[in-house]
Enzyme design. Structure first.
Site, PDB file in Angstrom:
ATOM      1  N   ARG B 260       0.868  -1.179   0.000  1.00  0.00           N
ATOM      2  CA  ARG B 260       0.000   0.000   0.000  1.00  0.00           C
ATOM      3  C   ARG B 260       0.901   1.225   0.000  1.00  0.00           C
ATOM      4  O   ARG B 260       1.644   1.473   0.934  1.00  0.00           O
ATOM      5  CB  ARG B 260      -0.916  -0.080   1.224  1.00  0.00           C
ATOM      6  CG  ARG B 260      -1.089   1.155   2.039  1.00  0.00           C
ATOM      7  CD  ARG B 260      -2.262   1.059   2.984  1.00  0.00           C
ATOM      8  NE  ARG B 260      -1.940   0.549   4.322  1.00  0.00           N
ATOM      9  CZ  ARG B 260      -1.206   1.206   5.219  1.00  0.00           C
ATOM     10  NH1 ARG B 260      -0.655   2.352   4.941  1.00  0.00           N
ATOM     11  NH2 ARG B 260      -1.006   0.674   6.410  1.00  0.00           N
ATOM     12  N   HIS B 264      -3.054   4.146   5.459  1.00  0.00           N
ATOM     13  CA  HIS B 264      -4.106   3.143   5.661  1.00  0.00           C
ATOM     14  C   HIS B 264      -5.466   3.742   5.310  1.00  0.00           C
ATOM     15  O   HIS B 264      -6.249   3.172   4.563  1.00  0.00           O
ATOM     16  CB  HIS B 264      -4.095   2.669   7.111  1.00  0.00           C
ATOM     17  CG  HIS B 264      -5.313   1.891   7.478  1.00  0.00           C
ATOM     18  ND1 HIS B 264      -5.534   0.618   7.023  1.00  0.00           N
ATOM     19  CD2 HIS B 264      -6.412   2.228   8.208  1.00  0.00           C
ATOM     20  CE1 HIS B 264      -6.711   0.192   7.473  1.00  0.00           C
ATOM     21  NE2 HIS B 264      -7.260   1.149   8.186  1.00  0.00           N
ATOM     22  N   TYR B 273       5.169   5.003  11.459  1.00  0.00           N
ATOM     23  CA  TYR B 273       5.558   3.605  11.652  1.00  0.00           C
ATOM     24  C   TYR B 273       6.359   2.984  10.500  1.00  0.00           C
ATOM     25  O   TYR B 273       6.764   1.838  10.578  1.00  0.00           O
ATOM     26  CB  TYR B 273       4.328   2.748  11.966  1.00  0.00           C
ATOM     27  CG  TYR B 273       3.194   2.873  10.951  1.00  0.00           C
ATOM     28  CD1 TYR B 273       3.230   2.160   9.755  1.00  0.00           C
ATOM     29  CD2 TYR B 273       2.094   3.689  11.193  1.00  0.00           C
ATOM     30  CE1 TYR B 273       2.203   2.271   8.829  1.00  0.00           C
ATOM     31  CE2 TYR B 273       1.061   3.815  10.265  1.00  0.00           C
ATOM     32  CZ  TYR B 273       1.118   3.103   9.097  1.00  0.00           C
ATOM     33  OH  TYR B 273       0.107   3.213   8.183  1.00  0.00           O
TER      34      TYR B 273
END
Ligand SMILES: Cc1ncc(C[n+]2csc(CCOP(=O)(O)OP(=O)(O)O)c2C)c(N)n1
Lengths: 332, 369
Positions: B260, B264, B273
């Site tokens: 991805r 998100h 992260y």
């Protein structure tokens, strides 16, 4: 301002974080676990910085599995730890439902007191933030209906920190529901030091003589607003329950026996809601004080809508004012 | 031996990272027309995604889960289905459901918070967009099981992410599929991250595909950013589900390894992260230039064709946005619609109460909160 202790003006979500920090610091047995709680600091940042401060064994990212999270927290709690699992949104508690209701709630009872389950399941809950499907539910009654579980809903930053500390120190499992509509809605002075706010005690948010308004969580603010808006006509006493189970019925009854009139404001669907239980108990125990039918201003008995319609779903000040007036002006 | 009967860690690839046909691989049997259509749909998906993210940023749409990087897996898998087959999407398969007949404006409406956005258009074989992770997996199993009991030729294709493989519903759905040998294909979009949790922290197993082994059927890993490989593997899995050879099981789990590129959702900040370096590394496998290189090499598209496609998808997306934004806020009665086949009296009363509130206070006051 002259105070002995230092304090900071925090939002509710910051106060949750502060409360977690304090308890992690106080007691080595406390640990935080859940989806995205470590490095990411939680999707609402309720656990921000905790992983950095307390490390991998105290602030733990788990696989994406609510039953795994709550089920293993039960094992940890029975063993002697104090897990504080986070479920990312209340709408995603259902995979953990069996663990919560069949086990967390019953372990003490089933083992006749030998095993206990001191843990706190935290979840953001409620609507109003324009979120996708299943991110806005108010399903507190799932757990209020479950003997053995305590259910706590803070409505202010100060309470959030103090109630969370009490919940973590409590010998029984607590479902701690955080109204995310007010996660960042306002700030309040929150002492830096650790403190507790007792479970099972409602707060009188506004004193009044004419009508008792009973509410909790995110509805507390519009309820107080409505009470202020009608202050010229009606003197409303606003109670914030704070703990939904076990319920502080004493405070409710005392207020009702003073005013003789009441309404309940809840975001959850009306049917089978906590409001209905409150009304039933008042009628049983304080009927002779009652001067008007007790009103309920509640969510509709429909699925929580996608966000284009959520403002029609949520009780707001106008609806609450209508309810207050209906109760206040009723004559037998 | 079919392309899916191999070790779960022997990843299927048809194109090299650069977009050339691998010497050991066969291109799928797809007409030039279908290949161009696949390419166009992927381009459309990418452009749609960029516009959708920017709509959210401008406050014109709510939270949106982007799919950039995942177009190859979504489009090519949906292309492998026959007319009668069904898909069971999660919330990120905007391109897959488009391929199966949902309009872009409907997808936009859904993320703009309109219930109508999640109402499957007639004659499209698409189940609803599913938000609770992994819960659609047993549904696909059940529908496939029913199709088998009714002796139809439908196959159910179920999409989910790497994170979903940790939920109980994943295991229960796959176990039933194995036990009842149902015509289902479980398509895992392993995009490496479940919000902030990396794939390695989701399971100690070295692949997700190998989980199928425990349920007694085939699991296969495919390069999910290689649309031709995805097409071939999915096609083989669908055919096996429909018409298994002697000794074959119907269900298959496909692990499509991909990435991805974006957040998100628009509410997420991936810089917390993951490293930008990692993102850049995966961008080298971007399925769109990869397919384009292949198509150019085969002489199927040239500069003019690519430019025409780009203009065309811009227009289609702009039209969809205009259509979606032209739709009025749903009527408040919609709150009460479709809760039950017949509205119970109590709901009728609540609807009447809402009408009285609107009459008394006006919509503006009620919407103010
Ligand atoms: C049962 C459940 N738990 C938690 C969530 C919140 N959530 C939404 S998406 C997501 C991560 C999903 O990761 P993955 O399955 O890998 O799919 P991806 O989003 O990467 O496509 C989480 C935890 C949810 N939607 N449903």
């Amino acid at each position: 301002m002259s105070t002995d202790t230092a304090s900071q003006r925090l939002t509710l979500v910051q106060a949750v974080r502060d409360g977690l920090y304090g308890e992690l610091e106080r007691d080595d047995d406390v640990l935080v676990m859940g989806e995205d709680v470590a490095e990411n600091g939680g999707v609402f940042r309720a656990t921000q910085g905790l992983h950095e401060a307390f490390g991998d064994d105290r602030v733990i990212d788990t696989p994406l599995s609510e039953s795994g999270i709550v089920g293993s927290a039960i094992g940890m709690a029975a063993y002697g730890l104090r897990p504080v699992p986070e479920i990312q949104f209340m709408g995603f508690i259902p995979p953990a439902f069996d663990q919560l209701t069949s086990h967390a709630a019953r372990l003490r009872n089933r083992s006749r007191g030998r095993y206990t389950c001191p843990m706190v399941v935290r979840a953001p809950y409620g609507g109003g933030i324009r979120a996708p499907e299943l991110h806005s539910e108010s399903k507190e009654m799932w757990f209020v209906h479950e003997p053995g579980l305590k259910v706590v809903v803070p409505s202010t930053p100060h309470d959030a920190k103090g109630l969370l500390a009490s919940a973590i120190r409590d010998p029984d499992p607590v479902v701690f529901l955080e109204p995310k509509l007010i996660y960042r809605a306002f700030r309040e002075s929150v002492p830096d030091e650790r403190y507790t706010v007792p479970l099972g005690e409602a707060a009188v948010r506004r004193e009044g003589a004419d009508v008792t308004l009973i509410t909790w969580g995110a509805m507390t603010r519009p309820a107080i607003e409505a009470a202020e808006a009608v202050a010229d006509e009606v003197d409303v006493e606003v109670l914030d329950l704070r703990t939904l189970s076990p319920l502080d019925f004493e405070t409710v009854r005392t207020s009702f026996e003073k005013t003789g009139r009441a309404l309940v404001v809840q975001e959850a669907p009306r049917t089978g809601g906590l409001g209905s239980e409150i009304v039933a108990t008042l009628q049983e125990e304080s009927l002779l004080y009652q001067e008007a039918p007790i009103e309920q201003v509640a969510g509709f008995d429909t699925p929580f809508p996608l966000y284009a319609l959520e403002d029609y779903y949520l009780p707001e000040s106008d609806r609450i004012e209508d309810g207050i007036r209906a109760v206040a002006t009723y004559e037998i | 031996m079919s392309i899916i009967q191999r070790g779960p860690d022997e990843q299927v690839q048809v194109l090299t990272d650069e977009g050339e046909l691998r010497p050991d691989a066969d291109a799928p049997e797809l007409s030039d027309e279908r290949l161009v259509e696949m390419y166009r749909t992927m381009k459309l998906a990418r452009h749609f995604d960029e516009r959708a993210v920017s709509l959210q940023r401008q406050g014109r749409m709510g939270t949106y889960p982007p799919m950039s990087g995942q177009e190859g897996a979504q489009v090519a898998s949906a292309f492998a289905l026959a007319e009668q087959d069904w898909i069971f999407p999660s919330y990120r398969e905007h391109a897959a459901i488009y391929t199966r007949g949902w309009s872009l404006d409907q997808t936009l409406l859904y993320w703009m918070g309109h219930e109508g956005g999640n109402s499957p258009p007639p004659d499209t074989n698409v189940f609803t967009v599913t938000v609770p992770i992994a819960t659609q997996i047993p549904h696909a199993t059940g529908a496939a099981w029913a199709a088998k009991l009714r002796d139809t030729s439908e196959v159910m294709l179920c999409y989910f992410g790497d994170g979903a493989t940790s939920e109980g519903d994943f295991h229960e759905g796959l176990n039933f599929a194995g036990v009842f040998d149902v015509p289902a294909v479980f398509f895992c979009n392993n995009n490496q991250w479940a919000i902030s949790v990396p794939r390695e922290r989701q399971t100690a197993a070295s692949t997700l595909a190998q989980k199928a082994t425990a349920y007694g059927f085939d699991g296969v890993q495919v390069d999910g950013m290689d649309p031709l490989a995805v097409y071939r593997v999915t096609k083989a899995a669908i055919e096996k589900a429909r018409d298994p050879e002697e000794g074959e099981t119907r269900p298959t789990m496909i692990e499509a390894v991909q990435y991805r590129f974006g957040a998100h959702t628009t509410a997420d900040d991936p810089s917390v992260y993951r490293d930008e370096d990692e993102v850049q590394r995966w961008k080298e496998k971007d399925p769109i230039p990869r397919l384009e290189t292949y198509l150019r090499g085969e002489g199927v598209v040239d500069d003019d064709a690519v430019e025409a496609i780009e203009a065309d998808v811009r227009e289609e997306v702009a039209d969809a946005i205009e259509t979606a934004e032209g739709v009025q806020r749903p009527a408040p009665e919609e709150l009460f619609a479709h809760v039950y086949a017949e509205m119970p009296q109590r709901l009728e009363q609540q609807l009447a109460y809402l009408q009285r509130l609107r009459d008394r206070h006006g919509d503006d006051a009620l919407l103010e909160s």
